[in-house]
Design a protein around this motif. Structure first.
Motif, PDB file in Angstrom:
ATOM      1  N   SER A 177       0.814  -1.211   0.000  1.00 42.03           N
ATOM      2  CA  SER A 177       0.000   0.000   0.000  1.00 42.03           C
ATOM      3  C   SER A 177       0.845   1.259   0.000  1.00 42.03           C
ATOM      4  CB  SER A 177      -0.907   0.033   1.234  1.00 42.03           C
ATOM      5  OG  SER A 177      -1.572  -1.181   1.408  1.00 42.03           O
ATOM      6  N   SER A 178       1.981   1.215   0.673  1.00 43.71           N
ATOM      7  CA  SER A 178       2.836   2.380   0.827  1.00 43.71           C
ATOM      8  C   SER A 178       4.269   1.899   0.949  1.00 43.71           C
ATOM      9  CB  SER A 178       2.420   3.166   2.078  1.00 43.71           C
ATOM     10  OG  SER A 178       3.315   4.225   2.337  1.00 43.71           O
ATOM     11  N   THR A 179       5.185   2.566   0.262  1.00 43.77           N
ATOM     12  CA  THR A 179       6.581   2.114   0.273  1.00 43.77           C
ATOM     13  C   THR A 179       7.510   3.070   1.003  1.00 43.77           C
ATOM     14  OG1 THR A 179       6.966   3.175  -1.881  1.00 43.77           O
ATOM     15  CG2 THR A 179       6.294   0.854  -1.888  1.00 43.77           C
ATOM     16  N   TRP A 180       7.029   4.262   1.415  1.00 39.47           N
ATOM     17  CA  TRP A 180       7.903   5.198   2.110  1.00 39.47           C
ATOM     18  C   TRP A 180       7.084   6.171   2.948  1.00 39.47           C
ATOM     19  CZ3 TRP A 180       7.344  10.438   0.981  1.00 39.47           C
ATOM     20  CH2 TRP A 180       6.627  10.743  -0.176  1.00 39.47           C
ATOM     21  N   ALA A 181       7.777   6.846   3.872  1.00 41.59           N
ATOM     22  CA  ALA A 181       7.137   7.858   4.705  1.00 41.59           C
ATOM     23  C   ALA A 181       8.214   8.819   5.192  1.00 41.59           C
ATOM     24  CB  ALA A 181       6.427   7.215   5.889  1.00 41.59           C
ATOM     25  N   VAL A 182       7.829  10.100   5.369  1.00 47.44           N
ATOM     26  CA  VAL A 182       8.774  11.136   5.782  1.00 47.44           C
ATOM     27  C   VAL A 182       8.134  11.981   6.881  1.00 47.44           C
ATOM     28  CG1 VAL A 182      10.052  13.189   5.083  1.00 47.44           C
ATOM     29  CG2 VAL A 182       9.899  11.242   3.523  1.00 47.44           C
ATOM     30  N   ALA A 183       8.937  12.280   7.915  1.00 53.74           N
ATOM     31  CA  ALA A 183       8.492  13.185   8.969  1.00 53.74           C
ATOM     32  C   ALA A 183       9.597  14.204   9.227  1.00 53.74           C
ATOM     33  CB  ALA A 183       8.177  12.409  10.242  1.00 53.74           C
ATOM     34  N   VAL A 184       9.392  15.447   8.803  1.00 53.40           N
ATOM     35  CA  VAL A 184      10.332  16.536   9.047  1.00 53.40           C
ATOM     36  C   VAL A 184       9.599  17.575   9.894  1.00 53.40           C
ATOM     37  CG1 VAL A 184      11.767  18.332   8.037  1.00 53.40           C
ATOM     38  CG2 VAL A 184      11.562  16.115   6.883  1.00 53.40           C
ATOM     39  N   CYS A 193      11.662   4.814   5.606  1.00 53.27           N
ATOM     40  CA  CYS A 193      11.112   5.985   6.271  1.00 53.27           C
ATOM     41  C   CYS A 193      12.245   6.876   6.795  1.00 53.27           C
ATOM     42  CB  CYS A 193      10.170   5.585   7.413  1.00 53.27           C
ATOM     43  SG  CYS A 193      10.938   4.602   8.703  1.00 53.27           S
ATOM     44  N   PHE A 194      11.932   8.185   6.902  1.00 53.75           N
ATOM     45  CA  PHE A 194      12.919   9.172   7.323  1.00 53.75           C
ATOM     46  C   PHE A 194      12.268  10.105   8.328  1.00 53.75           C
ATOM     47  CE2 PHE A 194      14.738  13.449   6.745  1.00 53.75           C
ATOM     48  CZ  PHE A 194      16.074  13.197   7.085  1.00 53.75           C
ATOM     49  N   ALA A 195      12.924  10.296   9.493  1.00 52.43           N
ATOM     50  CA  ALA A 195      12.395  11.184  10.525  1.00 52.43           C
ATOM     51  C   ALA A 195      13.486  12.155  10.951  1.00 52.43           C
ATOM     52  CB  ALA A 195      11.915  10.376  11.723  1.00 52.43           C
ATOM     53  N   PHE A 196      13.215  13.463  10.775  1.00 55.76           N
ATOM     54  CA  PHE A 196      14.158  14.501  11.168  1.00 55.76           C
ATOM     55  C   PHE A 196      13.412  15.480  12.068  1.00 55.76           C
ATOM     56  CE2 PHE A 196      15.957  18.781  10.357  1.00 55.76           C
ATOM     57  CZ  PHE A 196      17.233  18.560  10.883  1.00 55.76           C
ATOM     58  N   ILE A 213      12.155  -3.114   6.766  1.00 57.79           N
ATOM     59  CA  ILE A 213      11.803  -1.735   7.102  1.00 57.79           C
ATOM     60  C   ILE A 213      13.103  -0.985   7.370  1.00 57.79           C
ATOM     61  CG2 ILE A 213      10.573  -0.230   8.699  1.00 57.79           C
ATOM     62  CD1 ILE A 213       8.617  -2.476   9.206  1.00 57.79           C
ATOM     63  N   ASN A 214      13.417  -0.040   6.499  1.00 60.68           N
ATOM     64  CA  ASN A 214      14.656   0.724   6.602  1.00 60.68           C
ATOM     65  C   ASN A 214      14.342   2.099   7.184  1.00 60.68           C
ATOM     66  OD1 ASN A 214      17.557   1.007   5.986  1.00 60.68           O
ATOM     67  ND2 ASN A 214      16.854   2.600   4.593  1.00 60.68           N
ATOM     68  N   CYS A 215      14.925   2.393   8.355  1.00 61.62           N
ATOM     69  CA  CYS A 215      14.611   3.633   9.068  1.00 61.62           C
ATOM     70  C   CYS A 215      15.850   4.522   9.174  1.00 61.62           C
ATOM     71  CB  CYS A 215      14.119   3.318  10.482  1.00 61.62           C
ATOM     72  SG  CYS A 215      12.682   2.235  10.560  1.00 61.62           S
ATOM     73  N   VAL A 216      15.674   5.810   8.867  1.00 64.38           N
ATOM     74  CA  VAL A 216      16.707   6.814   9.097  1.00 64.38           C
ATOM     75  C   VAL A 216      16.107   7.827  10.067  1.00 64.38           C
ATOM     76  CG1 VAL A 216      18.170   8.582   8.083  1.00 64.38           C
ATOM     77  CG2 VAL A 216      17.712   6.461   6.807  1.00 64.38           C
ATOM     78  N   ALA A 217      16.692   7.896  11.274  1.00 65.57           N
ATOM     79  CA  ALA A 217      16.169   8.780  12.306  1.00 65.57           C
ATOM     80  C   ALA A 217      17.273   9.730  12.751  1.00 65.57           C
ATOM     81  CB  ALA A 217      15.660   7.966  13.497  1.00 65.57           C
ATOM     82  N   ILE A 218      17.117  11.018  12.450  1.00 64.79           N
ATOM     83  CA  ILE A 218      18.089  12.043  12.837  1.00 64.79           C
ATOM     84  C   ILE A 218      17.384  13.023  13.769  1.00 64.79           C
ATOM     85  CG2 ILE A 218      19.606  13.874  12.016  1.00 64.79           C
ATOM     86  CD1 ILE A 218      19.856  12.350   9.392  1.00 64.79           C
ATOM     87  N   MET A 219      17.803  12.978  15.028  1.00 64.96           N
ATOM     88  CA  MET A 219      17.150  13.795  16.053  1.00 64.96           C
ATOM     89  C   MET A 219      15.635  13.585  16.004  1.00 64.96           C
ATOM     90  SD  MET A 219      19.445  17.290  16.042  1.00 64.96           S
ATOM     91  CE  MET A 219      19.435  17.479  14.262  1.00 64.96           C
ATOM     92  N   GLY A 220      15.266  12.372  15.753  1.00 66.74           N
ATOM     93  CA  GLY A 220      13.861  11.993  15.694  1.00 66.74           C
ATOM     94  C   GLY A 220      13.734  10.524  16.060  1.00 66.74           C
TER      95      GLY A 220
END
Length: 273
Positions: free
Chosen positions: A96-103, A121-124, A144-151
């Motif tokens: 249904s969904s392949t990515w997500a971003v939270a800035v 997903c990416f969270a900054f 599930i590949n997650c990149v979390a920078i100060m998040g």
């Protein structure tokens, strides 16, 4: 759907997801003013107590589904499962969904959705929630590949799913507590990878809200049965005690009567003498 539309369906056991779909219709009906709070609470309790489709169907018979007009009943059709309970949730396809971003914000993936083979997903300075408890899976193994920078990102998996956490943290971290727990036969495997810098990726295993609610209702029912059994035992003991007292009283009366007769006989003998 009516009971006549699918013979035998009312006797089938309902799942947590079935009860949750009905609960969602009730919440929508409450928000739209179709139900008042008392009716909502009463029907919601019936929903979480329901064990079969036959018990679930009448709860929403007079309500529309997701605002659909004319009103219809929640569909409780269940597709046959080929190889156990997990087989029907590994559905293939692209997801249904392949990515997500939270800035400076947040994102959620929860409820009924299909997890792709690889989700990124990416969270900054923000956060995200990835809830897999009611999700389907595009493959038996997903990443599930997650990149979390100060998040941060929180991943919720249901019981029975195997989790392998491989992410790297620098002044941050990946939660390893669920790594290594064996999954159920046929259940999907979730690999959690990525990078965290001054941030974190958490992984927790939780049951669905419907399952927890059902467990609570089951515990209440068990306590009621225990209290009822205790009251019955106490009543039986009390009745036995009363019967014992009656036997003692009957024995005393019988003894007094025999003694009185003996005295009368002795008096008669004296008069005769």
């Amino acid at each position: 759907m009516t009971d006549d539309a699918a013979p035998g369906l009312p006797d089938l056991r309902a799942s947590d997801a079935d009860r949750e779909r009905v609960a969602e219709v009730l919440r929508d009906a409450l928000a739209e003013g179709r139900l008042d709070m008392a009716e909502f609470e009463e029907r919601l309790e019936e929903t979480y107590k329901a064990r079969t489709y036959g018990e679930l169907t009448p709860i929403t018979r007079d309500l529309p589904v997701a605002g659909v007009t004319p009103p219809s009943v929640v569909s409780l059709n269940k597709e046959p499962l080929a190889d156990g309970s997990w087989a029907g949730r590994i559905v293939g396809g692209e997801g249904s969904s392949t990515w997500a971003v939270a800035v400076l914000s947040g994102f959620q993936r929860r409820g009924r959705w299909t997890v792709p083979r690889r989700f990124t997903c990416f969270a900054f300075w923000g956060g995200g929630e990835i809830d897999l408890r009611e999700a389907n899976f595009a493959a038996g193994e997903v990443e599930i590949n997650c990149v979390a920078i100060m998040g941060g990102v929180q991943i919720i998996v249901p019981p029975g799913v195997e989790v392998d956490v491989r992410g790297i943290g620098v002044m941050g971290g990946f939660d390893q507590r669920e790594t290594g727990e064996r999954g159920d036969p046929g259940a999907p495997r979730v690999i959690v990878g990525g990078f965290a810098f001054w941030g974190g990726v958490g992984v927790e295993r939780k049951k669905t809200r419907a399952a927890r609610r059902q467990e609570k209702l089951d515990r209440k029912a068990a306590r009621r049965e225990l209290r009822s059994a205790s009251r019955d035992d106490a009543q039986d003991a009390h009745l036995r005690m009363l019967e014992g007292h009656k036997d003692i009283l009957r024995g005393h009366r019988h003894g007094h009567g025999s003694g009185s007769g003996s005295r009368e006989e002795r008096q008669e003998h004296r008069y005769e003498d």
